[in-house]
Design an enzyme around this catalytic site. Structure first.
Site, PDB file in Angstrom:
ATOM      1  N   ALA A 166       0.840  -1.198   0.000  1.00 43.47           N
ATOM      2  CA  ALA A 166       0.000   0.000   0.000  1.00 43.47           C
ATOM      3  C   ALA A 166       0.874   1.246   0.000  1.00 43.47           C
ATOM      4  CB  ALA A 166      -0.919  -0.003   1.223  1.00 43.47           C
ATOM      5  N   ASP A 167       0.282   2.340  -0.436  1.00 41.93           N
ATOM      6  CA  ASP A 167       0.933   3.639  -0.355  1.00 41.93           C
ATOM      7  C   ASP A 167      -0.148   4.693  -0.169  1.00 41.93           C
ATOM      8  OD1 ASP A 167       3.592   5.077  -0.642  1.00 41.93           O
ATOM      9  OD2 ASP A 167       2.306   6.225  -2.003  1.00 41.93           O
ATOM     10  N   THR A 168       0.163   5.703   0.631  1.00 42.76           N
ATOM     11  CA  THR A 168      -0.791   6.775   0.925  1.00 42.76           C
ATOM     12  C   THR A 168      -0.153   8.119   0.626  1.00 42.76           C
ATOM     13  OG1 THR A 168      -1.820   5.455   2.683  1.00 42.76           O
ATOM     14  CG2 THR A 168      -2.231   7.826   2.733  1.00 42.76           C
ATOM     15  N   GLY A 186      -3.452   3.698  -2.246  1.00 38.61           N
ATOM     16  CA  GLY A 186      -3.480   2.641  -3.246  1.00 38.61           C
ATOM     17  C   GLY A 186      -3.079   1.339  -2.583  1.00 38.61           C
TER      18      GLY A 186
END
Length: 193
Positions: free
Chosen positions: A76-78, A113
């Site tokens: 994930a990435d924010t 994501g």
């Protein structure tokens, strides 16, 4: 509830304590496995919602050569998006201060994501939450940075911390997405595997 996942050894590819907490909240057994040196860069042509999705899938790609057939990797990435600008993690306290000043009194988007990867398949999605901040004083910003040290957080804040209690006027979308993992959507996607 997620019997379909019993065939997988689930790997959370993140050191984020918030993502660990949120995934644990789903009652899923998992291991943490991270690889050093994964670049969090992206093409300049991407739209806001595509950026964290691209980075999450790039993180997953780093595991492809070492994956076992029974593994399911969650990456994930924010990012925080304000006025056409990406706010990632701050480089230092001055950077954190600048970010919080810019967020003060405005509405921004938090976009995460997520990429779910097995040897044979990949499923990815993103979630968007709008967050509105009240006006923050210099003293409040300085106190938050000094006490909570938000250097590991996109946009320089954690909604679950003091600044969220005193500074967030409202949100539209998933609260947990702002923490770093849209767990309801993740649960829905995991049921489809």
């Amino acid at each position: 509830m997620l019997e379909n996942l019993e065939k997988y050894k689930i790997i959370l590819a993140s050191n984020s304590p918030r993502r660990k907490e949120l995934l644990s909240g789903l009652g899923i057994k998992y291991e943490v496995k991270t690889l050093p040196g994964i670049e969090e860069t992206y093409p300049d042509t991407l739209k806001a919602e595509e950026i964290p999705l691209y980075i999450a899938c790039e993180k997953a790609a780093a595991y492809r050569n070492t994956m076992h057939p029974d593994e399911l990797i969650i990456t994930a990435d924010t990012i925080v998006w304000l006025d056409g600008v990406v706010m990632g993690k701050p480089h230092n306290e001055d950077d954190a201060r600048q970010m919080l000043w810019k967020l003060s009194g405005k509405t921004h988007q938090v976009i995460t994501g997520v990429c779910l990867t097995t040897v044979g398949a990949q499923r990815s999605f993103s979630a968007v939450t709008e967050v509105t901040f009240a006006e923050l004083s210099d003293e409040e910003i300085d106190y938050y940075i000094r006490v909570y040290k938000p250097m590991d957080k996109a946009g320089s804040y954690g909604i679950q911390e003091w600044i969220g209690f005193i500074g967030v006027r409202g949100i539209s979308g998933s609260y947990f997405n702002v923490m770093g993992l849209p767990v309801q959507r993740l649960y829905t996607e995991l049921k489809k595997l």
